[in-house]
Each structure stands twice: as structure tokens, then as C-alpha cells.
Design a protein around this motif. Structure first.
Motif, PDB file in Angstrom:
ATOM      1  N   ARG A  22      57.489   4.997  88.310  1.00 51.08           N
ATOM      2  CA  ARG A  22      56.818   5.740  89.371  1.00 51.08           C
ATOM      3  C   ARG A  22      57.501   5.450  90.701  1.00 51.08           C
ATOM      4  NH1 ARG A  22      50.397   6.164  90.944  1.00 51.08           N
ATOM      5  NH2 ARG A  22      50.555   8.266  91.776  1.00 51.08           N
ATOM      6  N   THR A  23      57.828   6.507  91.441  1.00 48.64           N
ATOM      7  CA  THR A  23      58.589   6.357  92.670  1.00 48.64           C
ATOM      8  C   THR A  23      58.330   7.544  93.589  1.00 48.64           C
ATOM      9  OG1 THR A  23      60.818   5.953  93.545  1.00 48.64           O
ATOM     10  CG2 THR A  23      60.629   7.526  91.724  1.00 48.64           C
ATOM     11  N   ASP A  24      58.974   7.541  94.742  1.00 51.45           N
ATOM     12  CA  ASP A  24      58.925   8.668  95.675  1.00 51.45           C
ATOM     13  C   ASP A  24      60.287   9.348  95.657  1.00 51.45           C
ATOM     14  OD1 ASP A  24      56.328   7.896  96.435  1.00 51.45           O
ATOM     15  OD2 ASP A  24      57.135   6.482  97.902  1.00 51.45           O
ATOM     16  N   LEU A  25      60.305  10.637  95.420  1.00 51.50           N
ATOM     17  CA  LEU A  25      61.557  11.358  95.241  1.00 51.50           C
ATOM     18  C   LEU A  25      62.275  11.600  96.567  1.00 51.50           C
ATOM     19  CD1 LEU A  25      60.363  13.983  92.599  1.00 51.50           C
ATOM     20  CD2 LEU A  25      61.352  11.708  92.211  1.00 51.50           C
ATOM     21  N   ASP A  26      63.600  11.742  96.484  1.00 53.05           N
ATOM     22  CA  ASP A  26      64.398  12.039  97.679  1.00 53.05           C
ATOM     23  C   ASP A  26      64.279  13.499  98.084  1.00 53.05           C
ATOM     24  OD1 ASP A  26      65.725   9.436  98.096  1.00 53.05           O
ATOM     25  OD2 ASP A  26      66.611   9.832  96.138  1.00 53.05           O
ATOM     26  N   ARG A  27      64.182  14.380  97.095  1.00 48.09           N
ATOM     27  CA  ARG A  27      64.076  15.817  97.362  1.00 48.09           C
ATOM     28  C   ARG A  27      62.945  16.397  96.525  1.00 48.09           C
ATOM     29  NH1 ARG A  27      69.171  17.601  95.258  1.00 48.09           N
ATOM     30  NH2 ARG A  27      69.604  15.454  94.626  1.00 48.09           N
ATOM     31  N   THR A  28      62.067  17.138  97.169  1.00 45.84           N
ATOM     32  CA  THR A  28      60.890  17.699  96.500  1.00 45.84           C
ATOM     33  C   THR A  28      61.040  19.206  96.363  1.00 45.84           C
ATOM     34  OG1 THR A  28      59.506  15.960  97.456  1.00 45.84           O
ATOM     35  CG2 THR A  28      58.381  17.900  96.573  1.00 45.84           C
TER      36      THR A  28
END
Length: 276
Positions: free
Chosen positions: A235-241
Motif C-alpha cells: 500500500r502506497t501513494d502513487l506518483d501519477r493518478t
């Protein structure tokens, strides 16, 4: 890179036990407030509408019971102690009320929500407990069209491509850091697609190649390329959504970890990343 992803369904099946009349009111109140509650309190409140009995509360988008709408989102709002008459399903799934989690992470009082469509197709249920050791179905409380308050075994959100997803309400601890122990730094050898759940049913965007942080890991759909295989998802935060998607708290396969082998999910220091 041409990856073979196993365990992902191509279509969205009709959820187990679904009825034709899922619905809830379209308008949400201007403010959504609640004091923190315990999981047991949520379940106890859900029982006060006498689910599955002749005394159950009838379903209606336009009527009220003790101040709450008698549709699915009004019922969930009542159980969570949110401000009456209760936000609608779309708002229950928003960052102001809850945070997305993996279906495998569900705990009593969490929500399973389909926030897509109109007031006659969206739906929310309250998770109680798994119905079997394999986690192929679960017991839930719901306010369903054509019946009213019910307590039954469901399978919403457990099939690949389902529009139902798991959410943790802020009053139960949702909305904070997605993982149990802060950030863990890892190296990825290629750009990786991030997904809403630990499978390939709903892509959200891209995590770039390089050094990235992750919050936690969860076991999910198999990712295989030749002899390389991994079931862990990070689980992470994406660089591009992607447009209309949510890149925060997405899942990326641990297959992309540069330093580790099959079915391993460790950070750059060699520590096992904690489970979500």
C-alpha cells in the motif's frame, strides 16, 4: 513489461444475494459529524433496527426512523453515529468520512460500498464478520430495497471488477496514515500500476521506478512473469493518478521490488514490511 496477472476476473458478477432495488437518497447534509465510537457500538446500533425480524424498519428513501433516513446510507450513518439524517452513499465513501482499505482488512463496523451510479444502484452494507475460514463471504447488516433491515451473508466486493469496495470510517480510525507503522522505503525496478485493491480489478495510476515509500503489505492476487512470482501487495501513494481515480493508499505488487525474491515483501533494510 508483459505481466501475467492471475486471479483477476474479466467481468463484474452480480453480488451474492443482490436484490434489484438497491437504493438510497441522493442528497447529503452540509456537515458530517460524529464522535468516535467503538466497533461493538456500531454493531449494537445496527441491531436496534431489528434486522431480519417482523419488527425490522421498512426501507424508504423518503421516510425517517429516529431522525435517520430509512435507506441503506441512513442506516449505516445511524450505526456509525453520524449526524442525522445521514450522508448519502457517495459521501460515506469520500475522504471526509472514510478511507479505502483492502477487503482482506475488514473489521466489524467497517463499510462495503458501491458508490457508483445513481440513487437506485448505489449501496452500502456494514461488515460484521467473515462467514468462512476462506473469506469467500461475510455476515453484514444492511437496509435493502423491498425488504428493510437485514442481517445476512454477502459477497459484495469479493469478485474481481466489483464496484463494491471496503472503507474504514474515520470514527473507527480511518483517515489517518494508511499503514500501522509509518513509511518503509523500497526500490522498484520499473514503473508499476497501482490498484484500488490487491488485485487488478481497478487501476488507479502509476508508481514510478526508483526509491518509493510504502505503508504496509497484504496478501492478494498472484503476479507472475516467467519464474518470478509474488502474492504480496504494497500500500502506497502513487506518483501519477489516472483521471477520476484515487492515488492515495493504492496497492502495487511486490513483484516490482528490486532487491527481493519470490513472495517476499521487505524494505531496503531487509525488514519485513508489516501487514496492513
Amino acid at each position: 513489461m508483459n505481466l501475467a496477472i492471475l486471479g483477476a476476473a474479466a467481468t463484474s458478477p452480480v453480488p451474492l444475494g443482490a436484490t434489484a432495488a438497491f437504493a438510497e437518497a441522493a442528497a447529503a447534509p452540509a456537515h458530517v459529524t460524529a464522535v468516535d465510537v467503538t466497533r461493538q457500538q456500531v454493531i449494537d446500533r445496527a441491531k436496534t433496527w431489528n434486522p431480519g425480524t417482523p419488527q425490522r424498519v421498512p426501507y424508504s428513501q423518503n421516510k425517517y426512523h429516529n431522525g435517520y433516513r430509512t435507506d441503506c446510507s441512513g442506516y449505516a450513518s445511524m450505526a456509525l453515529g453520524l449526524k442525522a439524517p445521514g450522508p448519502n452513499t457517495v459521501t460515506l465513501a469520500s475522504a471526509s468520512v472514510s478511507s479505502p482499505i483492502a477487503m482482506s482488512a475488514l473489521l466489524p463496523g467497517d463499510l462495503v460500498i458501491d458508490p457508483i451510479g445513481d440513487s437506485d444502484s448505489r449501496h452500502v452494507v456494514i461488515f460484521e464478520q467473515w462467514a468462512d475460514a476462506g473469506h469467500t463471504s461475510y455476515w453484514a447488516y444492511e437496509q435493502r430495497g423491498g425488504y428493510g433491515t437485514d442481517h445476512r451473508v454477502l459477497g459484495y466486493g469479493l469478485s474481481g471488477g466489483s464496484q463494491f469496495h471496503a472503507y474504514r470510517p474515520k470514527v473507527l480510525g480511518g483517515g489517518g496514515a494508511p499503514g500501522p507503522g509509518g513509511k518503509y522505503w523500497v526500490d522498484t525496478f520499473a514503473a508499476a500500476t497501482g490498484y484500488r485493491e490487491p488485485n487488478t480489478g481497478d487501476p488507479q495510476g502509476t508508481l514510478d521506478k526508483g526509491t518509493n515509500y510504502v505503508y504496509c503489505r497484504t496478501w492478494g492476487a498472484e503476479v507472475r512473469h516467467g519464474g518470478d512470482v509474488n502474492h504480496w501487495w504494497l500500500r502506497t501513494d502513487l506518483d501519477r493518478t489516472d483521471p477520476g481515480k484515487n492515488g492515495r493508499g493504492a496497492y502495487v505488487s511486490a513483484y516490482y521490488l528490486a532487491k527481493w525474491g519470490n513472495d517476499e515483501a521487505k524494505d531496503n533494510a531487509g525488514r519485513d514490511i508489516p501487514n496492513c
